[in-house]
Design an enzyme around this catalytic site. Structure first.
Site, PDB file in Angstrom:
ATOM      1  N   CYS A 112       8.548  15.187 -27.828  1.00 14.46           N
ATOM      2  CA  CYS A 112       7.261  15.137 -28.535  1.00 14.46           C
ATOM      3  C   CYS A 112       7.406  15.252 -30.046  1.00 14.46           C
ATOM      4  CB  CYS A 112       6.350  16.251 -28.041  1.00 14.46           C
ATOM      5  SG  CYS A 112       6.067  16.167 -26.287  1.00 14.46           S
ATOM      6  N   HIS A 251       0.927  18.842 -32.716  1.00 21.59           N
ATOM      7  CA  HIS A 251       1.224  18.134 -31.471  1.00 21.59           C
ATOM      8  C   HIS A 251       0.241  18.599 -30.394  1.00 21.59           C
ATOM      9  CE1 HIS A 251       2.939  16.257 -28.124  1.00 21.59           C
ATOM     10  NE2 HIS A 251       3.416  17.367 -27.595  1.00 21.59           N
ATOM     11  N   ASN A 281      -1.310  14.962 -23.270  1.00 24.73           N
ATOM     12  CA  ASN A 281      -0.098  15.019 -24.090  1.00 24.73           C
ATOM     13  C   ASN A 281       0.596  13.651 -24.021  1.00 24.73           C
ATOM     14  OD1 ASN A 281       2.431  15.419 -25.188  1.00 24.73           O
ATOM     15  ND2 ASN A 281       2.893  17.266 -24.007  1.00 24.73           N
TER      16      ASN A 281
HETATM   17  N1  ACO Z   1      -4.473  23.352 -11.049  1.00 19.44           N
HETATM   18  C1  ACO Z   1      -4.749  24.552 -10.531  1.00 19.44           C
HETATM   19  N2  ACO Z   1      -3.882  25.571 -10.573  1.00 19.44           N
HETATM   20  C2  ACO Z   1      -2.690  25.362 -11.139  1.00 19.44           C
HETATM   21  C3  ACO Z   1      -2.333  24.126 -11.699  1.00 19.44           C
HETATM   22  C4  ACO Z   1      -3.281  23.086 -11.634  1.00 19.44           C
HETATM   23  N3  ACO Z   1      -3.035  21.873 -12.137  1.00 19.44           N
HETATM   24  N4  ACO Z   1      -1.099  24.218 -12.197  1.00 19.44           N
HETATM   25  C5  ACO Z   1      -0.683  25.459 -11.986  1.00 19.44           C
HETATM   26  N5  ACO Z   1      -1.628  26.158 -11.334  1.00 19.44           N
HETATM   27  C6  ACO Z   1      -1.590  27.549 -10.867  1.00 19.44           C
HETATM   28  C7  ACO Z   1      -0.181  28.049 -10.702  1.00 19.44           C
HETATM   29  O1  ACO Z   1       0.358  27.683  -9.451  1.00 19.44           O
HETATM   30  C8  ACO Z   1      -0.368  29.525 -10.827  1.00 19.44           C
HETATM   31  O2  ACO Z   1      -0.842  30.051  -9.612  1.00 19.44           O
HETATM   32  P1  ACO Z   1      -0.241  31.436  -9.028  1.00 19.44           P
HETATM   33  O3  ACO Z   1      -0.617  32.454 -10.062  1.00 19.44           O
HETATM   34  O4  ACO Z   1      -0.934  31.561  -7.725  1.00 19.44           O
HETATM   35  O5  ACO Z   1       1.236  31.224  -8.950  1.00 19.44           O
HETATM   36  C9  ACO Z   1      -1.496  29.643 -11.837  1.00 19.44           C
HETATM   37  O6  ACO Z   1      -2.167  28.381 -11.853  1.00 19.44           O
HETATM   38  C10 ACO Z   1      -1.022  29.944 -13.237  1.00 19.44           C
HETATM   39  O7  ACO Z   1       0.055  29.070 -13.551  1.00 19.44           O
HETATM   40  P2  ACO Z   1       0.781  29.097 -14.926  1.00 19.44           P
HETATM   41  O8  ACO Z   1       1.927  28.144 -14.915  1.00 19.44           O
HETATM   42  O9  ACO Z   1       1.084  30.504 -15.305  1.00 19.44           O
HETATM   43  O10 ACO Z   1      -0.378  28.532 -15.874  1.00 19.44           O
HETATM   44  P3  ACO Z   1      -0.460  28.513 -17.424  1.00 19.44           P
HETATM   45  O11 ACO Z   1      -1.703  29.117 -17.833  1.00 19.44           O
HETATM   46  O12 ACO Z   1       0.827  28.972 -18.049  1.00 19.44           O
HETATM   47  O13 ACO Z   1      -0.571  26.958 -17.737  1.00 19.44           O
HETATM   48  C11 ACO Z   1       0.658  25.034 -18.453  1.00 19.44           C
HETATM   49  C12 ACO Z   1       0.460  26.051 -17.340  1.00 19.44           C
HETATM   50  C13 ACO Z   1      -0.658  24.315 -18.682  1.00 19.44           C
HETATM   51  C14 ACO Z   1       1.715  24.053 -17.978  1.00 19.44           C
HETATM   52  C15 ACO Z   1       1.102  25.770 -19.727  1.00 19.44           C
HETATM   53  O14 ACO Z   1       2.170  26.633 -19.454  1.00 19.44           O
HETATM   54  C16 ACO Z   1       1.538  24.802 -20.814  1.00 19.44           C
HETATM   55  O15 ACO Z   1       0.758  24.033 -21.328  1.00 19.44           O
HETATM   56  N6  ACO Z   1       2.802  24.867 -21.229  1.00 19.44           N
HETATM   57  C17 ACO Z   1       3.319  24.016 -22.286  1.00 19.44           C
HETATM   58  C18 ACO Z   1       3.781  22.733 -21.674  1.00 19.44           C
HETATM   59  C19 ACO Z   1       4.216  21.749 -22.716  1.00 19.44           C
HETATM   60  O16 ACO Z   1       3.930  21.893 -23.869  1.00 19.44           O
HETATM   61  N7  ACO Z   1       4.924  20.737 -22.234  1.00 19.44           N
HETATM   62  C20 ACO Z   1       5.274  19.623 -23.027  1.00 19.44           C
HETATM   63  C21 ACO Z   1       6.289  19.883 -24.091  1.00 19.44           C
HETATM   64  S1  ACO Z   1       6.347  18.605 -25.201  1.00 19.44           S
HETATM   65  C22 ACO Z   1       7.261  17.242 -24.646  1.00 19.44           C
HETATM   66  O17 ACO Z   1       8.361  17.020 -25.104  1.00 19.44           O
HETATM   67  C23 ACO Z   1       6.650  16.299 -23.608  1.00 19.44           C
END
Ligand code: ACO
Length: 327
Positions: A112, A251, A281
């Site tokens: 990214c 970003h 994203n």
């Molecule tokens: N719908 C419903 N529930 C979900 C979903 C979904 N799509 N995805 C995860 N959950 C659940 C999980 O299973 C978990 O349940 P549990 O507590 O029973 O285990 C709960 O929601 C919380 O999950 P977390 O992973 O802790 O959720 P978080 O609030 O951290 O959000 C996310 C996850 C959105 C992926 C976040 O961590 C994030 O945005 N991280 C950054 C990712 C990023 O920037 N990636 C790209 C990098 S740039 C590049 O080079 C492409």
């Protein structure tokens, strides 16, 4: 010598995939996605559209807005993790389509942060006396490497391309840039199969190793910290501070990461470009698409100070600080 952004363009697929569509595909819901990420919908390329097709459209728009002919380009960089093929580079494919016969062309892999890396490298390249213009395209068709049965990743990504033509001018353009990498986070976001480590086989397909693997929480923590560090570094190098910033272009990985950065830097919403709600994203495309659309909407004025910062697979990070406008 000043290097200025002379024109920007973008291209987005027509097909919209919204959160309600995703509810039919995986166990998720609109409320969770909006609350945890800020994303409402994203664009998905049809099966006939490859990354180079989006790059070509975005590049043509950027060239037209810059008033630069393709034959005048000295360099083309395509920042992508989803090239048309492993080789030749997507940059060479669009060099031919644009008719940019005298341009050197290569792809750059910085996730990214790719567009930021590309602009920074191209700016250095333009310090050579015989080079005038460079085209940088940030483009990804992440839907091709996304597992649409994995709710942890499939809700996040979208497809798109954004492009910039940069060139020499007399008034200040790019004021400072900053690039970094932390390879110890390489396993936080990666595509296991398809390279020399794990070539494609029936087994890799069965194990879904041709899809993105991501540790979202760790990236989230890294991003929340690094965004502010990047911006501080850029501003201090230019002897400016947050109050001088007119437009902040972070970003677009998660709205919560963006809001944390805005709060820590005291940058208000009206100065921040946000497109994650509409496009998710788009990796290397997120920042240039936001800038190109802001230009189209008349939001960018000559002389305004623009602060762009990104992080991504690698892990990579970086930013550029520049004044809008050209002469
Ligand atoms: N719908 C419903 N529930 C979900 C979903 C979904 N799509 N995805 C995860 N959950 C659940 C999980 O299973 C978990 O349940 P549990 O507590 O029973 O285990 C709960 O929601 C919380 O999950 P977390 O992973 O802790 O959720 P978080 O609030 O951290 O959000 C996310 C996850 C959105 C992926 C976040 O961590 C994030 O945005 N991280 C950054 C990712 C990023 O920037 N990636 C790209 C990098 S740039 C590049 O080079 C492409």
């Amino acid at each position: 010598m000043a290097v200025q952004v002379r024109g920007m363009g973008h291209a987005l697929p027509d097909k919209v995939l919204n959160n309600f569509d995703l509810e039919q595909m995986v166990e998720t819901n609109d409320e969770w996605i909006v609350e945890r990420t800020g994303i409402k919908e994203r664009r998905i390329a049809d099966s006939n559209t490859a990354t180079s097709d989006l790059c070509f459209e975005a590049a043509r728009m950027a060239l037209e807005r810059a008033g630069v002919e393709a034959e005048e380009l000295d360099l083309i960089i395509v920042a992508t993790v989803t090239p048309d093929m492993m080789f030749p580079s997507t940059a060479c494919i669009i060099q031919q389509r644009l008719g940019a016969s005298k341009a050197a062309a290569f792809d750059l892999s910085a996730g990214c942060t790719g567009f930021i890396y590309g602009v920074t490298v191209a700016e250095r390249f333009l310090s050579a006396p015989d080079c005038r213009y460079a085209l940088i395209v940030g483009a990804d068709v992440l839907s091709r490497i996304t597992d649409f049965t994995d709710r942890n990743t499939c809700i996040l990504f979208g497809d798109g391309a954004g492009a910039a033509v940069i060139g020499k001018g007399s008034t200040p353009g790019i004021l400072s840039s900053y690039l970094g990498a932390d390879g110890s986070g390489a396993d936080l976001l990666y595509l296991p199969a398809g390279g020399s480590r794990i070539p494609v086989s029936h087994e890799t397909i069965e194990k879904k190793l041709h899809f993105v693997r991501m540790h979202g929480n760790e990236i989230f923590r890294f991003a929340s910290k690094i965004m502010v560090e990047i911006c501080e570094k850029l501003l201090s190098r230019a002897e400016l501070d947050y109050n001088d910033v007119d437009v902040f272009v972070p970003h677009q990985a998660n709205l919560r990461i963006i809001k944390t950065a805005m709060k820590r830097m005291n940058i208000p919403p009206e100065k921040t470009l946000i497109n994650i709600d509409q496009f998710g994203n788009m990796s290397a495309a997120s920042i240039p698409v936001a800038l190109s659309m802001a230009y189209e909407e008349g939001l960018l004025k000559d002389g305004q100070l623009i602060l762009a910062a990104a992080f991504g697979a690698g892990l990579t990070y970086g930013g550029i600080l520049f004044r809008w406008g050209r002469n």
